[in-house]
Design a protein around this motif. Structure first.
Motif, short mmCIF file in Angstrom:
data_model
loop_
_atom_site.label_atom_id
_atom_site.label_comp_id
_atom_site.label_asym_id
_atom_site.label_seq_id
_atom_site.Cartn_x
_atom_site.Cartn_y
_atom_site.Cartn_z
N UNK A 29 0.54 -1.43 0.41
CA UNK A 29 -0.02 -0.16 -0.26
C UNK A 29 1.03 0.74 -0.10
N UNK A 30 2.31 1.44 0.62
CA UNK A 30 3.28 2.58 0.22
C UNK A 30 4.08 2.83 -0.83
N UNK A 31 4.30 1.33 -0.44
CA UNK A 31 5.29 1.88 -2.21
C UNK A 31 4.57 0.87 -3.35
N UNK A 32 4.35 -0.10 -3.55
CA UNK A 32 3.80 -0.56 -4.67
C UNK A 32 3.88 -2.06 -4.84
N UNK A 33 4.04 -2.05 -5.52
CA UNK A 33 4.39 -4.00 -6.14
C UNK A 33 5.76 -3.97 -6.92
N UNK A 34 6.58 -2.85 -7.17
CA UNK A 34 7.44 -2.84 -8.07
C UNK A 34 8.84 -2.54 -8.00
N UNK A 35 8.61 -2.72 -6.45
CA UNK A 35 9.90 -2.48 -5.54
C UNK A 35 10.94 -3.40 -6.71
N UNK A 36 12.24 -2.94 -6.88
CA UNK A 36 12.92 -4.17 -7.71
C UNK A 36 13.94 -5.49 -6.94
N UNK A 37 14.42 -5.11 -6.16
CA UNK A 37 14.58 -6.31 -4.99
C UNK A 37 13.57 -7.22 -4.26
N UNK A 95 15.16 3.87 -7.70
CA UNK A 95 14.01 3.35 -7.32
C UNK A 95 12.49 3.75 -8.46
N UNK A 96 12.16 3.21 -9.15
CA UNK A 96 12.34 4.10 -10.46
C UNK A 96 12.59 4.50 -11.14
N UNK A 156 44.69 0.43 5.25
CA UNK A 156 43.71 -0.48 4.48
C UNK A 156 42.17 0.71 4.61
N UNK A 157 41.65 0.21 3.72
CA UNK A 157 40.24 1.16 3.01
C UNK A 157 39.37 -0.03 3.23
N UNK A 158 38.20 0.05 4.21
CA UNK A 158 37.30 -0.87 3.62
C UNK A 158 35.81 -0.18 2.66
N UNK A 159 34.99 -0.71 1.77
CA UNK A 159 34.05 -0.93 1.10
C UNK A 159 33.18 -1.53 0.72
N UNK A 160 31.94 -0.75 0.30
CA UNK A 160 30.92 -1.98 -0.11
C UNK A 160 30.09 -0.98 -1.12
N UNK A 161 30.34 -2.07 -2.26
CA UNK A 161 29.75 -1.82 -3.34
C UNK A 161 27.86 -2.46 -3.93
N UNK A 162 26.82 -1.21 -3.06
CA UNK A 162 25.40 -1.33 -3.53
C UNK A 162 25.32 -1.99 -5.09
N UNK A 163 25.06 -2.38 -4.99
CA UNK A 163 24.18 -2.53 -6.12
C UNK A 163 22.45 -2.28 -6.94
N UNK A 164 22.09 -1.94 -5.31
CA UNK A 164 20.64 -1.87 -5.78
C UNK A 164 20.94 -0.08 -6.05
N UNK A 191 27.94 1.85 10.38
CA UNK A 191 26.29 1.94 10.32
C UNK A 191 25.67 0.79 9.99
N UNK A 192 24.25 0.45 9.86
CA UNK A 192 23.67 -0.76 8.05
C UNK A 192 24.09 -0.56 7.24
N UNK A 193 24.89 -1.65 6.97
CA UNK A 193 25.03 -2.29 5.11
C UNK A 193 24.23 -3.04 4.81
N UNK A 194 22.54 -2.41 5.03
CA UNK A 194 21.76 -2.87 4.13
C UNK A 194 21.67 -1.99 3.19
N UNK A 195 21.29 -2.63 1.28
CA UNK A 195 20.98 -1.95 0.13
C UNK A 195 19.75 -1.25 -0.15
N UNK A 196 20.45 -0.62 -0.93
CA UNK A 196 19.21 0.08 -1.63
C UNK A 196 18.23 0.91 -0.40
N UNK A 197 16.69 1.37 -1.08
CA UNK A 197 15.59 1.90 -0.08
C UNK A 197 15.70 1.65 0.85
#
Length: 533
Positions: free
Chosen positions: A22-30, A145-146, A266-274, A237-243
């Motif tokens: 109801x909030x974001x619809x049914x088209x969220x890519x993940x 997101x869209x 050293x340097x650590x990084x996260x590639x967010x494919x979302x 911090x949280x390492x979740x991906x996307x919106x």
């Protein structure tokens, strides 16, 4: 019937997913967010994220989750995520009741709150500001997101002024402006400014770089603790991906820097494919030479290998040299988060910085006056970066500016003006004062020892001339004449010297490059003389 606020668990997955649709619809890519098993795990009190809902007349109207941090260290921040609101929740009071209850929980737990909301969501702006949240940042193009959408950062404090602040370097003017606006809205006194001439870390050093796993990074970071390296990036911090901050296959990766066969940084990084971004999430360095080269390397990886739309990092205000390094590489500050980092020494402010790899333009969005004030500051930083893109690309190829980042090239590009010369027109005469240096943007220039003699050199597109006399203020030793219709970029010595005074690392790199170029010329001349003998 009133609004009921309660915490939910895995058994409520079906109702939570109804609210999601109801909030974001049914088209969220993940698509995993629509799977009942995934939702059940995410709402579970052990395996997921603490989630609260507002229910009115037997119907769920709004929901917010507390995103779990990546580390288990003491966390001063309640990180709100997955905000789901039915449109009517803003009218019937359920959305407001939910957020007020969250404020109460944060106060009980002695935590501050950060909420990211889509900049296009005007009702959420109004609601957050109504109950005491303050807008402290705007990140363009943050979520995909869209379409690409920017996000606003809102914070809430039970007690805003919980940290004493160091003066802010005058060399970090963009950070200073954003900090002043954020702290002013929080009614926190602005820190003093100090003229300290802070410089960034070198972007190029004699450092061996190689990719590594996060486990390797963590091991070497632990080993480095004996050297008491400064903490410069706010991590954990949280390492979740996307919106919706979902999990995925992406793993935190790292790059390590070696000097004399010893790992020094050293340097650590996260590639967010979302969201197609790279998040720089942790670092360490045992010297004052290496972290700039690692940041520079991460920028190249993000752009050349990962095709990232942007890079982001959360840098402590106690790390002015790294903030300056980020500026040199073309990062811009987008959010100022007061007291968001905590360790044994207390709280420290955090600056979120972003480097865009796509053409910038501001979304047409409805903003509250408070949000608009922050957006205008961030927008100006990115608008400034659009100035002189063609000139920056030209300067990047000049040996005199080798080793400089996009941010530094942008500063020098602003000093150039364009001049048009007709064929046969003199640019300067032998014996003239040398207040200017020139870069050929289009056309061709010939250098003559005498006015009617044959040219001793021809300067074409993308080449600089007149720079040596420009630097030492000696008279011109030759004539420069346009052999074609030419467009030249011209820089004045006074403007250049002013920049060097403000940016000593920039001046050092230019002088180093000139010294190397003169050395190369001398070697070529000696080699040619030896052949003639």
């Amino acid at each position: 019937m009133g609004v009921v606020i309660r915490q939910i668990n895995g058994s409520d997955a079906a109702r939570w997913q109804d609210l999601l649709k109801a909030s974001i619809g049914e088209d969220y890519p993940d698509k995993q967010v629509y799977e009942p098993a995934w939702a059940s795990t995410q709402l579970d009190l052990v395996t997921g994220h603490e989630t609260w809902v507002a229910e009115a007349n037997g119907r769920w109207q709004a929901s917010v989750s507390f995103l779990q941090p990546a580390s288990q260290t003491k966390n001063p921040v309640l990180n709100l995520g997955r905000p789901l609101f039915r449109p009517e929740s803003f009218k019937d009071g359920s959305a407001e009741a939910l957020l007020r209850r969250i404020n109460e929980l944060a106060a009980e737990r002695r935590q501050m709150i950060v909420a990211r909301i889509l900049a296009s969501d005007h009702p959420q702006q109004l609601l957050h500001e109504k109950i005491g949240y303050v807008c402290v940042g705007f990140q363009p193009f943050k979520h995909l997101f869209l379409v690409r959408q920017g996000a606003l950062f809102y914070v809430w404090f039970a007690k805003p002024d919980i940290v004493s602040r160091r003066p802010i370097s005058e060399s970090l003017s963009q950070v200073s402006e954003l900090a002043a606006a954020a702290l002013n809205q929080l009614k926190i006194p602005n820190p003093l400014s100090v003229r300290d001439g802070v410089t960034g870390y070198p972007l190029q050093t004699e450092l061996q770089l190689h990719e590594a796993s996060y486990n390797d990074f963590a091991l070497w970071r632990l080993h480095a603790q004996s050297s008491s390296p400064p903490t410069e990036i706010s991590s954990g911090y949280n390492l979740g991906l996307g919106l919706l901050r979902t999990s995925g296959d992406a793993q935190v990766r790292a790059v390590l820097g070696k000097r004399h066969n010893n790992v020094v940084a050293g340097l650590a990084y996260l590639a967010d494919d979302r969201d197609r971004c790279v998040r720089l999430v942790d670092s360490f360095s045992t010297d004052d030479l290496s972290i700039g080269a690692l940041f520079n390397y991460a920028v190249r990886i993000a752009q050349d290998q990962l095709n990232a739309v942007y890079l982001e990092a959360d840098i402590l205000m106690t790390a002015p040299r790294l903030l300056k390094t980020a500026e040199q590489l073309g990062f811009a500050p987008v959010a100022y988060l007061p007291a968001f980092y905590f360790n044994a020494e207390g709280h420290t402010d955090v600056v979120k910085v972003v480097k865009l790899s796509m053409a910038y333009s501001l979304e047409h969005i409805e903003l509250t006056p408070h949000a608009k004030a922050i957006v205008q500051i961030v927008d100006q930083s990115f608008q400034d970066q659009k100035i002189g893109v063609a000139i920056i690309n030209l300067l990047r190829g000049l040996p005199i500016f080798e080793g400089l980042g996009d941010g530094e090239l942008r500063k020098i590009a602003r000093l150039f003006t364009q001049k048009l010369y007709r064929p046969g027109e003199k640019i300067f005469n032998k014996g003239d004062s040398s207040n200017e240096a020139y870069v050929v943007m289009r056309g061709q220039v010939e250098i003559h020892l005498e006015e009617k003699s044959s040219p001793i050199a021809t300067v074409g597109h993308g080449r600089i001339f007149g720079e040596l006399a420009f630097l030492d203020n000696s008279p011109r030793v030759a004539y420069a004449i346009a052999s074609q219709a030419s467009i030249l970029l011209v820089i004045q010595r006074t403007a250049f010297n002013d920049l060097v005074q403000r940016e000593p690392y920039f001046g050092m790199m230019v002088m180093r490059n000139i010294g190397l170029e003169l050395s190369h010329r001398l070697r070529r001349t000696n080699a040619a003389a030896a052949v003639k003998r």
